[in-house]
Write a protein that holds these residues in place. Structure first.
Motif, short mmCIF file in Angstrom:
data_model
loop_
_atom_site.label_atom_id
_atom_site.label_comp_id
_atom_site.label_asym_id
_atom_site.label_seq_id
_atom_site.Cartn_x
_atom_site.Cartn_y
_atom_site.Cartn_z
N THR A 7 2.44 4.09 28.52
CA THR A 7 2.83 4.46 27.16
C THR A 7 2.93 3.23 26.26
O THR A 7 3.19 2.12 26.71
CB THR A 7 4.20 5.18 27.13
OG1 THR A 7 5.24 4.26 27.50
CG2 THR A 7 4.20 6.35 28.08
N MET A 8 2.76 3.47 24.98
CA MET A 8 3.03 2.46 23.96
C MET A 8 3.86 3.12 22.87
O MET A 8 3.37 3.97 22.14
CB MET A 8 1.75 1.87 23.36
CG MET A 8 2.03 0.78 22.31
SD MET A 8 0.54 0.24 21.42
CE MET A 8 -0.34 -0.65 22.69
N LEU A 9 5.13 2.75 22.80
CA LEU A 9 5.98 3.17 21.69
C LEU A 9 5.72 2.16 20.58
O LEU A 9 6.28 1.07 20.56
CB LEU A 9 7.45 3.20 22.11
CG LEU A 9 8.42 3.93 21.20
CD1 LEU A 9 7.95 5.36 20.90
CD2 LEU A 9 9.81 3.98 21.82
N ASP A 10 4.82 2.51 19.69
CA ASP A 10 4.21 1.54 18.79
C ASP A 10 5.15 1.07 17.69
O ASP A 10 5.70 1.88 16.95
CB ASP A 10 2.95 2.16 18.17
CG ASP A 10 2.26 1.20 17.24
OD1 ASP A 10 2.03 0.05 17.64
OD2 ASP A 10 1.96 1.59 16.10
N ILE A 11 5.30 -0.25 17.60
CA ILE A 11 6.11 -0.84 16.53
C ILE A 11 5.28 -1.84 15.72
O ILE A 11 5.83 -2.74 15.10
CB ILE A 11 7.37 -1.53 17.11
CG1 ILE A 11 7.01 -2.57 18.16
CG2 ILE A 11 8.33 -0.51 17.68
CD1 ILE A 11 8.19 -3.39 18.64
N GLY A 12 3.98 -1.66 15.72
CA GLY A 12 3.14 -2.50 14.88
C GLY A 12 1.82 -2.91 15.45
O GLY A 12 0.89 -3.28 14.72
N CYS A 13 1.66 -2.87 16.77
CA CYS A 13 0.38 -3.28 17.36
C CYS A 13 -0.74 -2.34 16.96
O CYS A 13 -1.88 -2.76 16.77
CB CYS A 13 0.50 -3.35 18.87
SG CYS A 13 -0.99 -4.00 19.68
N GLY A 14 -0.43 -1.05 16.82
CA GLY A 14 -1.45 -0.08 16.43
C GLY A 14 -2.12 -0.46 15.12
O GLY A 14 -3.35 -0.39 14.98
N LYS A 15 -1.32 -0.89 14.15
CA LYS A 15 -1.86 -1.31 12.85
C LYS A 15 -2.77 -2.52 13.01
O LYS A 15 -3.84 -2.60 12.38
CB LYS A 15 -0.70 -1.63 11.90
CG LYS A 15 -1.10 -1.98 10.48
CD LYS A 15 0.15 -2.08 9.61
CE LYS A 15 -0.21 -2.34 8.14
NZ LYS A 15 -0.71 -3.69 7.91
N LEU A 16 -2.38 -3.46 13.87
CA LEU A 16 -3.20 -4.65 14.09
C LEU A 16 -4.54 -4.28 14.74
O LEU A 16 -5.58 -4.89 14.42
CB LEU A 16 -2.45 -5.64 14.98
CG LEU A 16 -1.16 -6.23 14.40
CD1 LEU A 16 -0.49 -7.13 15.43
CD2 LEU A 16 -1.45 -7.01 13.12
N ILE A 17 -4.51 -3.30 15.64
CA ILE A 17 -5.76 -2.84 16.26
C ILE A 17 -6.66 -2.18 15.22
O ILE A 17 -7.87 -2.45 15.14
CB ILE A 17 -5.46 -1.87 17.41
CG1 ILE A 17 -4.79 -2.62 18.58
CG2 ILE A 17 -6.73 -1.17 17.90
CD1 ILE A 17 -4.28 -1.72 19.68
N ILE A 18 -6.10 -1.32 14.40
CA ILE A 18 -6.87 -0.60 13.37
C ILE A 18 -7.48 -1.58 12.37
O ILE A 18 -8.64 -1.42 11.94
CB ILE A 18 -5.97 0.43 12.66
CG1 ILE A 18 -5.60 1.55 13.63
CG2 ILE A 18 -6.65 0.99 11.42
CD1 ILE A 18 -4.51 2.47 13.12
N GLU A 19 -6.73 -2.62 12.03
CA GLU A 19 -7.22 -3.61 11.07
C GLU A 19 -8.19 -4.60 11.69
O GLU A 19 -8.75 -5.45 10.99
CB GLU A 19 -6.03 -4.37 10.47
CG GLU A 19 -5.14 -3.51 9.59
CD GLU A 19 -3.87 -4.24 9.14
OE1 GLU A 19 -3.59 -5.33 9.71
OE2 GLU A 19 -3.20 -3.75 8.23
N GLY A 20 -8.38 -4.53 13.02
CA GLY A 20 -9.31 -5.43 13.69
C GLY A 20 -8.72 -6.78 14.03
O GLY A 20 -9.44 -7.66 14.54
#
Length: 596
Positions: free
Chosen positions: A473-486
């Protein structure tokens, strides 16, 4: 419905249920459930945790014979009183899921005859096809043993007429514990400290041994940007909530320092820099353990009656690939990540796409790594912290209410039933809050799942927590945004072939060059560490898993009988130890009183 309607429905059902209980009429008692209803019992009808689904299984359990009587008759639940004065007074409810189940819920107190104890229950009533109110779920929970109730106040106070000071009294208490601990707790993290505090309130001598030099080091020594992934109220400590000026998501350093102060405030007897030095031996004739403890530079032999393993997660799981020794950069497990700044301007590969991997990617980005790539070896269950707070951690009542009321309600829902609700639409509801996040992750090549095992149904975050200790699991606190932004690149890498001096080569021939490789590859099963500590003879007597759900949907070996006399496991997040430490204490107390 009005509050009067809710009260009347609850009171009528409860009065009829009490009559069935007082007469020991199992058939009548079970008739108060829906035919597919659920019954969860913690210590009221047996000295274990049980969940029964459906009338036949509930009837079978309550009909089992104890000293010549059915469990229902033997336990003798009576004095049912509807709870009208707490946050869990009768109220309407609607459960998540496609079925839209709704009805009336509430709590009541009761007495237990055998053993003499006090209990509290939580019910959820819905109407059957004939319009009769029946229990969809009933939760019965032992609260206290009569005559041995948990102390709710500090015995210290004014010293008029007393001969010793508080300091002298604490010193005398610690000497008595150290000379003859009833319970030895291995591990001074939040679970170990919580259990020690609970046992102390029940009058049980508990000694904690902690391998680190300071209480809180289990948090203090973790990666720098670690914060709690759940809100502060959800992760509060037993008897001692966090100060009101603490942030909602508490940094690891504040947690560490708070645990240090907690040990002092709760007057816990702790040996620091102490480990189990030899394999513990259990003597069934004396019902005591022999445990050699290395305390600093001297070895001490202890003979506790109970051994509680509160050692947290297992040891780092470090994969072995050819060429690992050839890699000329930095290579380490995420448990040992301490300083991203030293790798500013370098190329980083993080193997593992769950909580630790996501946090560490953020840390490298924040400290100016030239390039960060996350290697995803299997699909991840991603839930944003905002979605989790809205759907999982949102308080159902005012935060002026004690956290114990939330714990009581949350644990009233049988875990297997909760997972059914998740599969039938509850997970879909949570996913709606993260639609944009999930779409962006997929476009970036990041794979998502909500099944804890293939074909098991979308159990979501809870399913991963209960079945896999949140692995995957990933309880996302910001990494998801970094992935989406490349800013964090994604590499699908189920099959790593080998490492060489420059980086990682995959079985499809593709390569990732790196200056730093961090293995966010999780931790070994708890039973592996248990075997190393207790040896094969004892470990072979235990079920194969600690944590995970048994066939009824209760957590394996966790705060309940382990399979070996005098051996207990205390693990899990803050809310688990906060609630179930009471049950551990009651079971140990009952054994000390000779009534279990």
């Amino acid at each position: 419905m009005t509050s009067e309607d809710l009260h009347a429905i609850s009171a009528d059902w409860l009065k009829s249920l009490e009559n069935a209980s007082s007469t020991g009429d199992v058939k009548s008692f079970v008739s108060h459930f829906l035919s597919d209803g659920w019954f969860r019992d913690l210590l009221c009808f047996s000295w274990d945790f049980r969940t029964l689904s459906g009338s036949e299984k509930i009837c079978g359990f309550l009909s089992e014979m104890v000293d010549g009587r059915s469990r229902l008759e033997y336990s003798g639940l009576c004095d049912f009183k509807l709870d009208d004065h707490t946050a869990n007074a009768p109220s309407p409810f609607k459960l998540p899921g496609s079925q839209g189940i709704e009805g009336v819920q509430g709590a009541f107190t009761f007495s237990i005859t055998n053993p003499a104890a006090l209990g509290r229950a939580f019910f959820r009533l819905t109407q059957d096809n004939d319009g009769n109110w029946k229990a969809l779920t009933l939760f019965t929970n032992m609260q206290d043993l009569v005559g041995y109730e948990e102390s709710s106040t500090d015995r210290h106070g004014l010293y008029e007429g007393r001969q010793i000071t508080w300091e002298e009294e604490i010193e005398a208490k610690f000497r008595a514990i150290e000379a003859d601990p009833t319970v030895l707790i291995v591990g001074g993290g939040q679970a170990g400290l919580t259990c020690a505090a609970r046992l102390g309130r029940l009058g049980i001598r508990a000694l904690v041994i902690e391998k680190n030099t300071r209480v809180g080091d289990s948090w203090r020594q973790r990666y720098p940007n670690l914060t709690m992934h759940t809100p502060a109220y959800q992760s509060s400590m037993l008897y001692n909530p966090y100060p009101t000026n603490f942030p909602k998501y508490i940094p690891k350093g504040k947690i560490a320092n708070f645990l240090d102060s907690y040990a002092v405030n709760q007057e816990l007897c702790i040996w620091l820099s102490s480990i189990v030095a030899s394999t513990p031996v259990y003597d069934s004739s004396s019902a005591r353990w022999t445990v050699g403890v290395q305390r600093g530079d001297r070895k001490v032999i202890l003979n506790p009656k109970h051994l509680v393993l509160a050692t947290g997660y297992g040891q780092p799981r470090i994969p072995t690939w050819n060429g690992m020794h050839d890699f000329r950069g930095a290579l380490y497990h995420s448990d040992f990540h301490t300083d991203a700044e030293q790798f500013r301007g370098e190329r980083v590969v993080v193997v593992g796409a769950c909580n630790a991997g996501g946090d560490i990617c953020q840390d490298f980005i924040a400290h100016g790594a030239a390039e960060v790539t996350i290697v995803q070896r299997s699909a991840t269950c991603v839930v944003s912290s905002s979605a989790a707070e809205e759907t999982n951690y949102k308080l159902p009542f005012s935060d002026n209410n004690p956290i114990e009321e939330l714990d009581f309600r949350n644990n009233s829902l049988p875990l297997s039933f909760l997972l059914q609700l998740k599969k039938s639409g509850g997970t879909q509801h949570v996913k709606m809050f993260d639609k944009e996040l999930h779409e962006g992750l997929r476009k970036a090549g990041f794979n998502l799942t909500w099944e804890s095992s293939p074909g098991s149904g979308e159990v979501g975050l809870e399913g991963f927590i209960y079945s896999r200790f949140a692995s995957g699991t990933m309880l996302d606190i910001g990494c998801g945004k970094l992935i989406i932004e490349g800013k964090v690149k994604v590499k699908q890498g189920q099959d790593i072939s080998h490492l060489d001096k420059d980086g990682i080569t995959f079985k499809d021939g593709s390569k990732l060059s790196a200056d730093v490789i961090v293995l966010a590859t999780g931790n070994e099963p708890i039973m592996k560490g248990t075997r190393a500590l207790l040896g094969d003879k004892i470990t072979e007597q235990l079920p194969p898993e600690v944590w995970g759900l048994d066939s009824e949907g209760e957590l394996n070996q966790t705060y309940r009988p382990s399979g070996h006399q005098g051996l207990w496991f205390a693990i899990g997040p803050f809310e688990t130890s906060r609630f179930f430490s009471k049950h551990l204490g009651l079971q140990i107390l009952a054994r000390e009183l000779g009534i279990a």
